[in-house]
Design a protein around this motif. Structure first.
Motif, mmCIF file in Angstrom:
data_model
loop_
_atom_site.group_PDB
_atom_site.id
_atom_site.type_symbol
_atom_site.label_atom_id
_atom_site.label_comp_id
_atom_site.label_asym_id
_atom_site.label_seq_id
_atom_site.Cartn_x
_atom_site.Cartn_y
_atom_site.Cartn_z
ATOM 1 N N GLY A 132 0.809 -1.209 0.000
ATOM 2 C CA GLY A 132 0.000 0.000 0.000
ATOM 3 C C GLY A 132 0.845 1.263 0.000
ATOM 4 O O GLY A 132 2.071 1.228 -0.010
ATOM 5 N N LYS A 133 0.154 2.402 -0.007
ATOM 6 C CA LYS A 133 0.839 3.693 0.076
ATOM 7 C C LYS A 133 1.722 3.706 1.340
ATOM 8 O O LYS A 133 1.304 3.196 2.359
ATOM 9 N N PRO A 134 2.935 4.214 1.253
ATOM 10 C CA PRO A 134 3.543 5.080 0.233
ATOM 11 C C PRO A 134 4.166 4.361 -0.962
ATOM 12 O O PRO A 134 4.767 5.024 -1.801
ATOM 13 N N ASP A 135 4.080 3.042 -1.046
ATOM 14 C CA ASP A 135 4.582 2.344 -2.229
ATOM 15 C C ASP A 135 3.772 2.792 -3.454
ATOM 16 O O ASP A 135 2.564 3.055 -3.343
ATOM 17 N N SER A 169 3.407 10.328 -6.669
ATOM 18 C CA SER A 169 4.510 10.935 -7.417
ATOM 19 C C SER A 169 5.481 9.876 -7.929
ATOM 20 O O SER A 169 6.017 9.994 -9.029
ATOM 21 N N ALA A 170 5.671 8.797 -7.150
ATOM 22 C CA ALA A 170 6.579 7.726 -7.590
ATOM 23 C C ALA A 170 6.024 6.961 -8.783
ATOM 24 O O ALA A 170 6.781 6.322 -9.519
ATOM 25 N N SER A 171 4.712 7.034 -9.010
ATOM 26 C CA SER A 171 4.111 6.336 -10.147
ATOM 27 C C SER A 171 4.316 7.083 -11.448
ATOM 28 O O SER A 171 4.098 6.523 -12.527
ATOM 29 N N GLY A 172 4.694 8.350 -11.373
ATOM 30 C CA GLY A 172 4.853 9.161 -12.562
ATOM 31 C C GLY A 172 3.695 10.094 -12.831
ATOM 32 O O GLY A 172 3.769 10.930 -13.746
ATOM 33 N N ALA A 173 2.613 9.980 -12.073
ATOM 34 C CA ALA A 173 1.475 10.873 -12.259
ATOM 35 C C ALA A 173 1.829 12.284 -11.777
ATOM 36 O O ALA A 173 2.663 12.468 -10.887
ATOM 37 N N THR A 174 1.189 13.274 -12.361
ATOM 38 C CA THR A 174 1.329 14.654 -11.898
ATOM 39 C C THR A 174 0.550 14.786 -10.598
ATOM 40 O O THR A 174 -0.674 14.607 -10.578
ATOM 41 N N THR A 175 1.247 15.069 -9.514
ATOM 42 C CA THR A 175 0.663 14.927 -8.182
ATOM 43 C C THR A 175 0.327 16.274 -7.569
ATOM 44 O O THR A 175 1.154 17.182 -7.522
ATOM 45 N N VAL A 176 -0.914 16.370 -7.086
ATOM 46 C CA VAL A 176 -1.418 17.570 -6.422
ATOM 47 C C VAL A 176 -1.681 17.221 -4.963
ATOM 48 O O VAL A 176 -2.431 16.291 -4.665
ATOM 49 N N ALA A 177 -1.041 17.936 -4.060
ATOM 50 C CA ALA A 177 -1.206 17.711 -2.628
ATOM 51 C C ALA A 177 -2.115 18.789 -2.046
ATOM 52 O O ALA A 177 -1.843 19.982 -2.191
ATOM 53 N N VAL A 178 -3.197 18.351 -1.410
ATOM 54 C CA VAL A 178 -4.137 19.266 -0.761
ATOM 55 C C VAL A 178 -4.140 18.904 0.723
ATOM 56 O O VAL A 178 -4.931 18.065 1.162
ATOM 57 N N TRP A 196 5.766 17.368 -6.351
ATOM 58 C CA TRP A 196 4.324 17.623 -6.316
ATOM 59 C C TRP A 196 4.076 19.116 -6.163
ATOM 60 O O TRP A 196 4.974 19.881 -5.829
ATOM 61 N N VAL A 197 2.837 19.499 -6.404
ATOM 62 C CA VAL A 197 2.443 20.898 -6.200
ATOM 63 C C VAL A 197 1.469 20.952 -5.029
ATOM 64 O O VAL A 197 0.601 20.092 -4.882
ATOM 65 N N LEU A 198 1.657 21.937 -4.180
ATOM 66 C CA LEU A 198 0.766 22.146 -3.043
ATOM 67 C C LEU A 198 -0.395 23.044 -3.452
ATOM 68 O O LEU A 198 -0.188 24.105 -4.052
#
Length: 254
Positions: free
Chosen positions: A156-159, A196-205, A217-219
């Motif tokens: 599971g996450k964070p993997d 982010s490790a998967s390669g997706a563009t990651t948005v952190a909220v 990632w972008v906050l």
């Protein structure tokens, strides 16, 4: 192992020349606020076995894979198996969601805009199938094409496994899928590390736990007022090498 909880139609042509191809959503804390239910269930369970559970203990579990959280609860004195702990916690959270749903600001509005633009969405959650099914049953049909849940993955996450599985399933739905054009929306450190490790563009909220700025990632301060145009801009920045922006991003309508 298939991650699809719903039938996936044959591959479709991506008619968008640029911008977002798909969006992957975390559930707990991102789509809806279940964290008070999880924290309450953890506290009650630890106290049942004579232990103590603090707010700091609860915050440390936010976003974790459920087996990892169960092991920590065992060290806090809960004398149950990992499976029994997960079942107890999940049942309590399902009961809480059945009583009251607390959607996160802007999430439902963004989901409806994405559906109107024919951009497929999926859930990627460490909660298990029954809770994910309950949550999706409370939403209009068609907002999520499939979901990846904690009981479908071995790590599971964070993997990155959950998001890699989601990208594989989304690739059966969107022709010529580019992970950089897939946006993952998360609220916790384990979640953003996985996405982010998967390669997706990651948005952190951020919600319950703080998240530090990173080049991975972008906050975003809130999804309230956040629109498809904002996601398209972030994808364009990612592809051009300008991702992430230096500052916390606000939605165009915020």
């Amino acid at each position: 192992m298939s991650s699809s909880a719903f039938p996936v139609p044959p591959p479709a042509i991506d008619v968008r020349a640029a911008g977002v191809q798909a969006v992957l959503w975390d559930m707990d804390g991102t789509l809806l606020d279940t964290e008070p239910y999880w924290m309450g269930a953890e506290t009650a369970l630890v106290r049942e076995f004579g232990g103590q559970w603090t707010d700091e203990d609860a915050y440390a579990l936010v976003g974790n894979a459920l087996p990892d959280s169960a092991r920590i609860l065992q060290t806090a004195g809960v004398r149950l198996s990992i499976r029994e702990i997960i079942d107890r916690l999940s049942a309590d959270v399902c009961a809480g969601v059945s009583r009251e749903v607390m959607w996160r600001p802007g999430a439902i509005e963004l989901l409806h805009e994405l559906r109107a633009a024919s951009i497929p969405c999926a859930l990627v959650t460490m909660s298990e199938g029954p809770l994910a099914a309950l949550v999706t049953s409370l939403l209009p049909d068609g907002l999520f094409r499939f979901h990846v849940t904690g009981d479908l993955v071995s790590r599971g996450k964070p993997d990155p496994e959950p998001y890699l599985m989601a990208l594989e399933s989304m690739g059966a739905l969107v022709r010529d899928l580019d992970p950089r054009r897939v946006v993952a929306i998360e609220d916790s450190v384990p979640g953003i590390l996985s996405a982010s490790a998967s390669g997706a563009t990651t948005v952190a909220v951020p919600h319950m736990s703080p998240i530090e700025p990173s080049g991975d990632w972008v906050l975003v301060d809130s999804l309230a007022g956040f629109r498809l145009a904002d996601l398209d801009r972030l994808v364009a920045d990612r592809i051009s090498g300008a991702f992430p922006p230096a500052a916390v991003v606000s939605g165009a309508g915020a």
